[in-house]
Design a protein around this motif. Structure first.
Motif, PDB file in Angstrom:
ATOM      1  N   ARG A 119       0.845  -1.190   0.000  1.00 35.83           N
ATOM      2  CA  ARG A 119       0.000   0.000   0.000  1.00 35.83           C
ATOM      3  C   ARG A 119       0.880   1.239   0.000  1.00 35.83           C
ATOM      4  N   ALA A 120       0.422   2.271  -0.711  1.00 37.68           N
ATOM      5  CA  ALA A 120       1.151   3.541  -0.756  1.00 37.68           C
ATOM      6  C   ALA A 120       0.150   4.672  -0.650  1.00 37.68           C
ATOM      7  N   GLY A 121       0.430   5.625   0.256  1.00 41.51           N
ATOM      8  CA  GLY A 121      -0.473   6.748   0.459  1.00 41.51           C
ATOM      9  C   GLY A 121      -0.504   7.156   1.917  1.00 41.51           C
ATOM     10  N   HIS A 122      -1.643   7.668   2.355  1.00 42.08           N
ATOM     11  CA  HIS A 122      -1.826   8.063   3.750  1.00 42.08           C
ATOM     12  C   HIS A 122      -2.320   6.847   4.518  1.00 42.08           C
ATOM     13  N   LEU A 123      -1.460   6.266   5.366  1.00 37.17           N
ATOM     14  CA  LEU A 123      -1.666   4.929   5.895  1.00 37.17           C
ATOM     15  C   LEU A 123      -1.922   4.938   7.393  1.00 37.17           C
ATOM     16  N   PHE A 124      -2.832   4.080   7.830  1.00 37.99           N
ATOM     17  CA  PHE A 124      -3.115   3.831   9.236  1.00 37.99           C
ATOM     18  C   PHE A 124      -2.047   2.882   9.784  1.00 37.99           C
ATOM     19  N   ASN A 125      -1.539   3.196  10.983  1.00 36.09           N
ATOM     20  CA  ASN A 125      -0.475   2.376  11.576  1.00 36.09           C
ATOM     21  C   ASN A 125      -0.898   0.920  11.750  1.00 36.09           C
ATOM     22  N   ASP A 126       0.031   0.003  11.542  1.00 39.39           N
ATOM     23  CA  ASP A 126      -0.104  -1.386  11.980  1.00 39.39           C
ATOM     24  C   ASP A 126       0.803  -1.517  13.195  1.00 39.39           C
ATOM     25  N   ARG A 127       0.215  -1.294  14.419  1.00 40.50           N
ATOM     26  CA  ARG A 127       1.027  -1.147  15.634  1.00 40.50           C
ATOM     27  C   ARG A 127       0.205  -1.613  16.834  1.00 40.50           C
ATOM     28  N   GLY A 128       0.502  -2.812  17.320  1.00 42.99           N
ATOM     29  CA  GLY A 128      -0.197  -3.335  18.482  1.00 42.99           C
ATOM     30  C   GLY A 128      -1.576  -3.847  18.134  1.00 42.99           C
ATOM     31  N   PHE A 129      -2.179  -4.581  19.065  1.00 44.14           N
ATOM     32  CA  PHE A 129      -3.497  -5.170  18.830  1.00 44.14           C
ATOM     33  C   PHE A 129      -4.569  -4.104  18.714  1.00 44.14           C
ATOM     34  N   GLU A 130      -4.728  -3.269  19.737  1.00 44.92           N
ATOM     35  CA  GLU A 130      -5.746  -2.225  19.652  1.00 44.92           C
ATOM     36  C   GLU A 130      -5.280  -1.042  18.815  1.00 44.92           C
ATOM     37  N   GLY A 131      -3.978  -0.811  18.725  1.00 43.62           N
ATOM     38  CA  GLY A 131      -3.468   0.235  17.852  1.00 43.62           C
ATOM     39  C   GLY A 131      -3.720  -0.042  16.395  1.00 43.62           C
ATOM     40  N   SER A 132      -3.926  -1.315  16.028  1.00 45.76           N
ATOM     41  CA  SER A 132      -4.227  -1.699  14.649  1.00 45.76           C
ATOM     42  C   SER A 132      -5.712  -1.919  14.414  1.00 45.76           C
ATOM     43  N   THR A 133      -6.533  -1.768  15.463  1.00 46.26           N
ATOM     44  CA  THR A 133      -7.976  -1.955  15.349  1.00 46.26           C
ATOM     45  C   THR A 133      -8.640  -0.619  15.064  1.00 46.26           C
ATOM     46  N   GLY A 134      -9.568  -0.588  14.095  1.00 42.94           N
ATOM     47  CA  GLY A 134     -10.254   0.646  13.745  1.00 42.94           C
ATOM     48  C   GLY A 134     -11.107   1.168  14.879  1.00 42.94           C
ATOM     49  N   SER A 135     -11.398   2.469  14.866  1.00 42.59           N
ATOM     50  CA  SER A 135     -12.166   3.097  15.935  1.00 42.59           C
ATOM     51  C   SER A 135     -13.580   2.547  16.031  1.00 42.59           C
ATOM     52  N   ASP A 136     -14.085   1.931  14.967  1.00 46.26           N
ATOM     53  CA  ASP A 136     -15.430   1.349  14.988  1.00 46.26           C
ATOM     54  C   ASP A 136     -15.443  -0.091  15.489  1.00 46.26           C
ATOM     55  N   SER A 137     -14.276  -0.630  15.846  1.00 49.12           N
ATOM     56  CA  SER A 137     -14.202  -2.036  16.261  1.00 49.12           C
ATOM     57  C   SER A 137     -13.502  -2.226  17.598  1.00 49.12           C
ATOM     58  N   THR A 138     -13.078  -1.150  18.262  1.00 54.62           N
ATOM     59  CA  THR A 138     -12.372  -1.291  19.529  1.00 54.62           C
ATOM     60  C   THR A 138     -13.302  -1.848  20.609  1.00 54.62           C
ATOM     61  N   PRO A 139     -12.787  -2.659  21.545  1.00 54.19           N
ATOM     62  CA  PRO A 139     -13.638  -3.254  22.569  1.00 54.19           C
ATOM     63  C   PRO A 139     -14.249  -2.231  23.519  1.00 54.19           C
ATOM     64  N   PHE A 140     -13.550  -1.106  23.743  1.00 55.61           N
ATOM     65  CA  PHE A 140     -14.040  -0.019  24.584  1.00 55.61           C
ATOM     66  C   PHE A 140     -14.167   1.248  23.752  1.00 55.61           C
ATOM     67  N   LEU A 141     -14.745   2.295  24.339  1.00 56.22           N
ATOM     68  CA  LEU A 141     -14.921   3.529  23.587  1.00 56.22           C
ATOM     69  C   LEU A 141     -13.588   4.144  23.181  1.00 56.22           C
ATOM     70  N   GLU A 142     -12.544   3.909  23.986  1.00 52.66           N
ATOM     71  CA  GLU A 142     -11.225   4.412  23.641  1.00 52.66           C
ATOM     72  C   GLU A 142     -10.225   3.279  23.687  1.00 52.66           C
ATOM     73  N   ARG A 143      -9.178   3.382  22.867  1.00 55.82           N
ATOM     74  CA  ARG A 143      -8.134   2.366  22.867  1.00 55.82           C
ATOM     75  C   ARG A 143      -7.357   2.386  24.180  1.00 55.82           C
ATOM     76  N   THR A 144      -6.565   1.340  24.403  1.00 55.09           N
ATOM     77  CA  THR A 144      -5.775   1.242  25.632  1.00 55.09           C
ATOM     78  C   THR A 144      -4.688   2.322  25.672  1.00 55.09           C
ATOM     79  N   THR A 145      -4.110   2.532  26.861  1.00 52.06           N
ATOM     80  CA  THR A 145      -3.011   3.478  26.997  1.00 52.06           C
ATOM     81  C   THR A 145      -1.784   3.047  26.192  1.00 52.06           C
ATOM     82  N   VAL A 146      -1.637   1.751  25.947  1.00 53.13           N
ATOM     83  CA  VAL A 146      -0.522   1.294  25.103  1.00 53.13           C
ATOM     84  C   VAL A 146      -0.685   1.848  23.693  1.00 53.13           C
TER      85      VAL A 146
END
Length: 490
Positions: free
Chosen positions: A207-234
């Motif tokens: 992929r090339a362009g403006h990219l979403f990080n692939d970083r950690g389990f919740e860091g790689s999960t979209g905002s519409d799929s996170t288990p809580f309203l906000e991602r973890t502190t990690v």
């Protein structure tokens, strides 16, 4: 399909063939002959019906290249998900196998439903297109703080996105999304890509362009799929200074039990071209050493190194701990300038068994400072878990090692209960390596009700603690936050 005209023609031929025999037969035999010819015509009609039914029941191959049970000729296409509990992937997220099947099994111009908005397929199977959207509406109230300025009730749009994705042929794909949640247009995901297969069971995409990080389990999960309203502190604290997005390139390699990615980017989309961008290199790998129909063991690791540009020297962080929509409720580093770069890394361990899932994450970030000052180290960790009381499996994506959009077993719109999940987490954040840095922790409890694959209600109750050294909210402070969300993903 056998036409009524053909049916009538066959019956007429049988009757014509019988005419000479009818003319020569005695009256006594005439009735018997007519009955015999009628039985023959009926048998022929039955055989034609059987042949026609066999043709109509012929299976149509699915995108995975295997027959769909019960599929009928002319039935709409259905993209197979990466796991039974997930919604089908969009055109930009498919693997090569699904892309090849789409090309090799054209069935006319079709519209595929099942993940919010339709996926359109051209008649020749070459072109695929899907609109995208995301609406996440939040309300939050905090109380119990010793500071009046922290006891707030607020509303906000966590995400308000519109976009599109598509593919041309087997290999080329694209995606674009803009977010309007701050009453401003913010380009989030915007890329083109190329995918191919190295050998069966091993494929890649770039992929090339403006990219979403692939970083950690919740860091790689979209905002519409996170288990809580906000991602973890990690995910929110052990992060490059540029945030979750950057312009660059990301090659990814996939095998049956995991994936690895490498990302090299500059800054986010901006209008500054007078100085060089910051440079970020990031890598992640995830592996499922155990993978069955009802369970997965997840192991992951990631790391990044960032060199900051001459105008990006601020390393000040104010990190969410009790909810996104209370700007006064943060764990702060205090003002920190003169940064030259950052290095971070983390690990992931978890998985699911039936409707129960657990995930632990930990990360560490080292910020390099100028003028001979020592590095600043921040640390964070979390343990999260959930249980679907309706028996649904957690929406774990084994291809990406993150959570995705679920496929609800019994949607409410079909008369079922939907999917109901209870969640719990403990998270900790430590900035005290700095004289001005604070720390904090929170054990949120939550519940989610998925009405169907793309609509959900979500509630979080958070007991939080902060101990900041920087103004305006210094010293130990405790309180509670209640938050709720209505979410729709197209």
């Amino acid at each position: 399909m056998i036409s009524p005209l053909l049916r009538g023609g066959c019956a007429a031929l049988a009757l014509i063939a019988a005419t000479p025999a009818l003319a020569q037969a005695p009256d006594a035999d005439l009735a018997a002959l007519v009955r015999a010819q009628a039985a023959e015509i009926a048998a022929l009609k039955t055989r034609l019906d059987r042949l026609e039914g066999t043709a109509a029941a012929a299976p149509v191959p699915t995108f995975a290249g295997t027959p769909a049970p019960g599929a009928q000729a002319g039935a709409p296409r259905t993209t197979q998900p990466f796991a039974p509990q997930l919604a089908p992937p969009g055109p930009a997220d498919r693997d090569v196998e699904r892309a090849i099947a789409a090309r090799d099994n054209p069935s006319g111009v079709t519209t595929e439903w099942g993940a919010g908005l339709p996926v359109f397929h051209s008649a020749d199977g070459v072109y695929t297109f899907k609109p995208r959207g995301r609406i996440l509406t939040d309300v939050s109230t905090s109380f119990g703080s010793k500071y009046k300025g922290r006891n707030l009730t607020t509303t906000g749009m966590r995400a308000l996105r519109l976009g599109l994705e598509g593919a041309v042929g087997t290999h080329f794909f694209y995606q674009f999304e803009s977010d309007f949640s701050e009453n401003e247009v913010d380009v989030v995901t915007a890329f083109v890509g190329w995918r191919n297969r190295l050998r069966p069971g091993l494929d890649y995409d770039v992929r090339a362009g403006h990219l979403f990080n692939d970083r950690g389990f919740e860091g790689s999960t979209g905002s519409d799929s996170t288990p809580f309203l906000e991602r973890t502190t990690v995910a929110t604290a052990i992060i490059p200074q540029r945030g979750f997005y950057g312009i660059g390139i990301m090659p990814r390699l996939f095998w049956k039990t995991g994936h690895v990615s490498l990302t090299v980017t500059g800054d986010r989309i901006d209008g500054t071209q007078a100085v060089s961008d910051s440079r970020t290199a990031l890598a992640r790998v995830h592996w499922n050493p155990i993978k069955t129909d009802r369970g997965v063991l997840h192991v992951g690791a990631w790391g990044f190194d960032e060199s900051l540009s001459s105008v990006a020297g601020s390393l000040t962080r104010n990190t969410v701990i009790g909810g996104r929509f209370n700007g006064a409720l943060r764990v702060s580093t205090g003002t920190l300038t003169g940064g030259t770069g950052t290095t971070g890394y983390g690990v992931e361990l978890g998985g699911y068994r039936g409707p129960l899932w657990l995930m632990a994450e930990a990360g560490r970030r080292k910020a390099r400072l100028d003028a001979g000052r020592p590095d600043f180290v921040s640390e964070a960790w979390s343990v999260s878990g959930g249980f679907f009381i309706t028996g649904d499996l957690p929406p774990y994506n084994p291809r990406l090692g993150s959570f995705g959009q679920p496929k609800v077993l019994k949607p409410t719109f079909d008369g079922g209960p939907g999917a109901i999940e209870l969640t719990a987490r403990y998270e900790n954040l430590d900035y005290t390596d700095l004289v001005t840095g604070g720390d904090g922790w929170a054990p949120p409890l939550g519940g989610k009700w998925y009405l169907n694959n793309f609509t959900r209600f979500q509630v979080n109750a958070i007991q939080w603690h902060t101990d900041n050294r920087a103004r305006p909210y210094t010293g130990g402070d405790d309180g509670q936050t209640l938050s709720a969300r209505v979410g729709v993903t197209f």
